[in-house]
Design a protein around this motif. Structure first.
Motif, PDB file in Angstrom:
ATOM      1  N   TYR A 110       1.354  41.117  10.073  1.00 32.27           N
ATOM      2  CA  TYR A 110       2.638  40.855   9.179  1.00 32.27           C
ATOM      3  C   TYR A 110       2.599  39.289   8.702  1.00 32.27           C
ATOM      4  CZ  TYR A 110       4.737  44.439  11.950  1.00 32.27           C
ATOM      5  OH  TYR A 110       4.825  45.383  12.787  1.00 32.27           O
ATOM      6  N   ARG A 111       3.028  39.215   7.382  1.00 32.45           N
ATOM      7  CA  ARG A 111       2.986  38.005   6.642  1.00 32.45           C
ATOM      8  C   ARG A 111       4.614  37.797   6.305  1.00 32.45           C
ATOM      9  NH1 ARG A 111      -2.130  39.764   5.298  1.00 32.45           N
ATOM     10  NH2 ARG A 111      -3.554  38.136   5.170  1.00 32.45           N
ATOM     11  N   GLU A 112       4.965  36.536   5.673  1.00 31.30           N
ATOM     12  CA  GLU A 112       6.321  36.303   5.483  1.00 31.30           C
ATOM     13  C   GLU A 112       7.009  37.495   4.779  1.00 31.30           C
ATOM     14  OE1 GLU A 112       9.697  33.823   5.345  1.00 31.30           O
ATOM     15  OE2 GLU A 112       7.511  33.363   6.091  1.00 31.30           O
ATOM     16  N   GLY A 113       8.128  38.006   5.384  1.00 30.02           N
ATOM     17  CA  GLY A 113       8.909  39.055   4.734  1.00 30.02           C
ATOM     18  C   GLY A 113       8.446  40.483   5.159  1.00 30.02           C
ATOM     19  N   ASP A 114       7.361  40.640   5.893  1.00 30.86           N
ATOM     20  CA  ASP A 114       6.739  41.947   6.257  1.00 30.86           C
ATOM     21  C   ASP A 114       7.765  42.601   7.315  1.00 30.86           C
ATOM     22  OD1 ASP A 114       4.799  41.958   4.378  1.00 30.86           O
ATOM     23  OD2 ASP A 114       3.190  41.458   5.886  1.00 30.86           O
ATOM     24  N   PHE A 115       7.871  43.924   7.249  1.00 27.77           N
ATOM     25  CA  PHE A 115       8.743  44.627   8.054  1.00 27.77           C
ATOM     26  C   PHE A 115       8.485  46.043   8.334  1.00 27.77           C
ATOM     27  CE2 PHE A 115      10.489  45.384   3.860  1.00 27.77           C
ATOM     28  CZ  PHE A 115      10.482  46.865   3.908  1.00 27.77           C
ATOM     29  N   GLN A 116       8.977  46.598   9.235  1.00 33.96           N
ATOM     30  CA  GLN A 116       8.832  48.164   9.464  1.00 33.96           C
ATOM     31  C   GLN A 116      10.136  48.711   9.706  1.00 33.96           C
ATOM     32  OE1 GLN A 116       5.554  50.125  11.184  1.00 33.96           O
ATOM     33  NE2 GLN A 116       4.507  48.121  11.807  1.00 33.96           N
ATOM     34  N   GLY A 117      10.596  49.597   8.874  1.00 38.07           N
ATOM     35  CA  GLY A 117      11.860  50.254   9.199  1.00 38.07           C
ATOM     36  C   GLY A 117      11.797  51.271   9.967  1.00 38.07           C
ATOM     37  N   LEU A 118      13.036  51.893  10.555  1.00 36.76           N
ATOM     38  CA  LEU A 118      13.218  52.788  11.574  1.00 36.76           C
ATOM     39  C   LEU A 118      12.121  54.021  11.468  1.00 36.76           C
ATOM     40  CD1 LEU A 118      16.212  54.079  13.231  1.00 36.76           C
ATOM     41  CD2 LEU A 118      14.739  55.549  12.310  1.00 36.76           C
ATOM     42  N   HIS A 119      11.214  54.182  12.480  1.00 32.80           N
ATOM     43  CA  HIS A 119      10.329  55.251  12.305  1.00 32.80           C
ATOM     44  C   HIS A 119      10.115  55.776  13.595  1.00 32.80           C
ATOM     45  CE1 HIS A 119       7.802  51.849  13.145  1.00 32.80           C
ATOM     46  NE2 HIS A 119       6.872  52.616  13.354  1.00 32.80           N
ATOM     47  N   THR A 120       9.108  56.584  13.635  1.00 33.74           N
ATOM     48  CA  THR A 120       8.269  57.215  14.707  1.00 33.74           C
ATOM     49  C   THR A 120       6.830  57.114  14.566  1.00 33.74           C
ATOM     50  OG1 THR A 120       8.968  59.462  14.224  1.00 33.74           O
ATOM     51  CG2 THR A 120      10.333  58.501  15.993  1.00 33.74           C
ATOM     52  N   ASP A 121       6.132  57.337  15.385  1.00 32.09           N
ATOM     53  CA  ASP A 121       4.572  57.226  15.411  1.00 32.09           C
ATOM     54  C   ASP A 121       4.116  58.594  15.429  1.00 32.09           C
ATOM     55  OD1 ASP A 121       4.700  54.574  15.324  1.00 32.09           O
ATOM     56  OD2 ASP A 121       4.171  54.308  17.523  1.00 32.09           O
ATOM     57  N   THR A 122       2.808  58.895  15.099  1.00 26.54           N
ATOM     58  CA  THR A 122       2.217  60.039  15.002  1.00 26.54           C
ATOM     59  C   THR A 122       2.420  60.883  16.461  1.00 26.54           C
ATOM     60  OG1 THR A 122       0.216  61.394  14.767  1.00 26.54           O
ATOM     61  CG2 THR A 122       0.096  59.094  15.492  1.00 26.54           C
ATOM     62  N   VAL A 123       2.712  62.111  16.241  1.00 32.62           N
ATOM     63  CA  VAL A 123       2.750  62.832  17.625  1.00 32.62           C
ATOM     64  C   VAL A 123       1.544  62.862  18.482  1.00 32.62           C
ATOM     65  CG1 VAL A 123       1.957  65.082  16.632  1.00 32.62           C
ATOM     66  CG2 VAL A 123       3.868  65.244  18.540  1.00 32.62           C
ATOM     67  N   LYS A 124       0.486  62.597  17.949  1.00 32.76           N
ATOM     68  CA  LYS A 124      -0.830  62.473  18.531  1.00 32.76           C
ATOM     69  C   LYS A 124      -0.747  61.294  19.595  1.00 32.76           C
ATOM     70  CE  LYS A 124      -3.564  64.686  14.911  1.00 32.76           C
ATOM     71  NZ  LYS A 124      -4.717  64.441  13.767  1.00 32.76           N
ATOM     72  N   ALA A 125       0.042  60.412  19.408  1.00 37.38           N
ATOM     73  CA  ALA A 125      -0.040  59.173  20.526  1.00 37.38           C
ATOM     74  C   ALA A 125       1.108  59.174  21.253  1.00 37.38           C
ATOM     75  CB  ALA A 125       0.301  57.832  19.678  1.00 37.38           C
ATOM     76  N   THR A 126       0.650  59.732  22.596  1.00 37.85           N
ATOM     77  CA  THR A 126       1.716  59.761  23.614  1.00 37.85           C
ATOM     78  C   THR A 126       2.255  58.391  23.871  1.00 37.85           C
ATOM     79  OG1 THR A 126       0.586  61.855  24.538  1.00 37.85           O
ATOM     80  CG2 THR A 126       2.292  60.814  25.930  1.00 37.85           C
ATOM     81  N   ILE A 127       1.284  57.590  24.154  1.00 37.85           N
ATOM     82  CA  ILE A 127       1.863  56.008  24.568  1.00 37.85           C
ATOM     83  C   ILE A 127       1.122  55.301  23.325  1.00 37.85           C
ATOM     84  CG2 ILE A 127       1.216  54.226  26.129  1.00 37.85           C
ATOM     85  CD1 ILE A 127       1.479  56.379  28.391  1.00 37.85           C
ATOM     86  N   THR A 128       1.807  54.229  22.845  1.00 35.96           N
ATOM     87  CA  THR A 128       1.309  53.141  21.912  1.00 35.96           C
ATOM     88  C   THR A 128       1.452  51.865  22.948  1.00 35.96           C
ATOM     89  OG1 THR A 128       2.155  54.329  20.192  1.00 35.96           O
ATOM     90  CG2 THR A 128       1.657  51.772  20.032  1.00 35.96           C
ATOM     91  N   VAL A 129       0.222  51.213  22.744  1.00 36.90           N
ATOM     92  CA  VAL A 129       0.472  49.827  23.548  1.00 36.90           C
ATOM     93  C   VAL A 129       0.379  48.861  22.499  1.00 36.90           C
ATOM     94  CG1 VAL A 129      -1.029  48.381  25.142  1.00 36.90           C
ATOM     95  CG2 VAL A 129      -1.140  50.665  25.490  1.00 36.90           C
ATOM     96  N   GLY A 130       1.301  47.947  22.671  1.00 40.34           N
ATOM     97  CA  GLY A 130       1.366  46.763  21.789  1.00 40.34           C
ATOM     98  C   GLY A 130       1.070  45.280  22.317  1.00 40.34           C
ATOM     99  N   ILE A 131       0.111  44.697  21.780  1.00 43.03           N
ATOM    100  CA  ILE A 131      -0.310  43.486  22.561  1.00 43.03           C
ATOM    101  C   ILE A 131      -0.184  42.416  21.354  1.00 43.03           C
ATOM    102  CG2 ILE A 131      -2.254  42.075  23.386  1.00 43.03           C
ATOM    103  CD1 ILE A 131      -3.526  44.692  24.015  1.00 43.03           C
ATOM    104  N   ALA A 132       0.894  41.517  21.443  1.00 44.40           N
ATOM    105  CA  ALA A 132       1.033  40.194  20.623  1.00 44.40           C
ATOM    106  C   ALA A 132      -0.040  39.419  20.319  1.00 44.40           C
ATOM    107  CB  ALA A 132       2.445  39.627  20.993  1.00 44.40           C
ATOM    108  N   LEU A 133      -0.753  39.205  19.490  1.00 50.60           N
ATOM    109  CA  LEU A 133      -1.766  38.361  19.061  1.00 50.60           C
ATOM    110  C   LEU A 133      -1.442  36.982  18.546  1.00 50.60           C
ATOM    111  CD1 LEU A 133      -4.443  40.809  17.756  1.00 50.60           C
ATOM    112  CD2 LEU A 133      -4.222  40.108  20.140  1.00 50.60           C
ATOM    113  N   THR A 134      -0.088  36.700  18.218  1.00 49.68           N
ATOM    114  CA  THR A 134       0.475  35.664  17.769  1.00 49.68           C
ATOM    115  C   THR A 134       1.883  35.481  18.381  1.00 49.68           C
ATOM    116  OG1 THR A 134       1.158  36.565  15.853  1.00 49.68           O
ATOM    117  CG2 THR A 134      -0.966  35.522  15.703  1.00 49.68           C
ATOM    118  N   SER A 135       2.365  34.177  18.580  1.00 54.87           N
ATOM    119  CA  SER A 135       3.717  33.828  18.996  1.00 54.87           C
ATOM    120  C   SER A 135       4.700  34.142  17.723  1.00 54.87           C
ATOM    121  CB  SER A 135       3.850  32.709  19.637  1.00 54.87           C
ATOM    122  OG  SER A 135       3.457  31.643  18.731  1.00 54.87           O
ATOM    123  N   GLY A 136       5.973  34.530  18.237  1.00 57.12           N
ATOM    124  CA  GLY A 136       6.729  34.297  17.064  1.00 57.12           C
ATOM    125  C   GLY A 136       7.009  35.683  16.363  1.00 57.12           C
TER     126      GLY A 136
END
Length: 216
Positions: A110-136
């Protein structure tokens, strides 16, 4: 790591089915986190832009809306984590989903102004794991009340509330940063989003797992 056999409807499974998300503590050693962070931030020039202007439903049942960010293929360290047996065991124990198998990983940039609108992920991913690599990083918007909603309904939500809904039924989830924990969430059937990023470049490592079936 040793985990007890899981029943089809264990307490962990019941909690997962109710909330669709869980924070798994102690899942990521500090040295490994730093290695993944370093390899990701050192490869930002390889980021592939991901831009979408419209809301659409996909054939697999997932729903997409406007987005502006970037994707970075997993480096060796992140790829190893995606297939790590101890992490997989921890995810199985925390969710009660005993048949999970890994699907690989990537990073969202994500750079300045980047975003993701409301969505769902691919049905192939029963679980998505998110790991913040930067603060903020902006919190992830979360709509558990719309779990398994038809794409037409999600299009109506955007028309009524915009790409980043607020109010009753909509909440936000934070991603732990550098504390050894990771957030797992059912992104394929719970709509989610991320508001516009502010400030310096942000990065979120993502891992996917599948149970081989999606009917809970």
């Amino acid at each position: 790591m040793t985990t007890a056999p899981l029943t089809e409807r264990s307490p962990a499974r019941a909690a997962w089915d109710k909330t669709g998300t869980v924070v798994v503590p102690g899942a990521l050693e500090r040295t490994r986190f730093e290695a993944i962070r370093a390899e990701t931030l050192s490869r930002l020039e390889r980021t592939v832009p991901y831009v979408r202007e419209e809301a659409t439903a996909h054939r697999d049942g997932s729903f997409a809306s406007p987005v502006h960010c970037g994707f970075l293929p997993a480096g060796p360290e992140l790829e190893r984590l995606a297939y790590d047996k101890e992490l997989l065991a921890a995810l199985r124990a925390a969710t009660g989903l005993s048949r999970l198998v890994p699907r690989g990983g990537a990073a969202v940039v994500y750079r300045e102004g980047d975003f993701q609108g409301l969505h769902t992920d691919t049905v192939k991913a029963t679980i998505t794991v998110g790991i913040a690599l930067t603060s903020g990083l902006p919190s992830m918007g979360w709509a558990p009340g719309l779990r398994d909603a038809h794409p037409d309904r999600l299009a109506e939500v955007i028309a009524e509330h915009g790409l980043f809904p607020e109010g009753e039924g909509f909440t936000e989830l934070g991603h732990p940063y550098a504390d050894g924990s990771v957030r797992a969430f059912a992104g394929y059937n719970v709509p989610h989003w991320r508001r516009k990023h502010q400030g310096r470049v942000g990065a979120l490592a993502t891992l996917g797992t599948t149970s081989g079936r999606v009917c809970w």
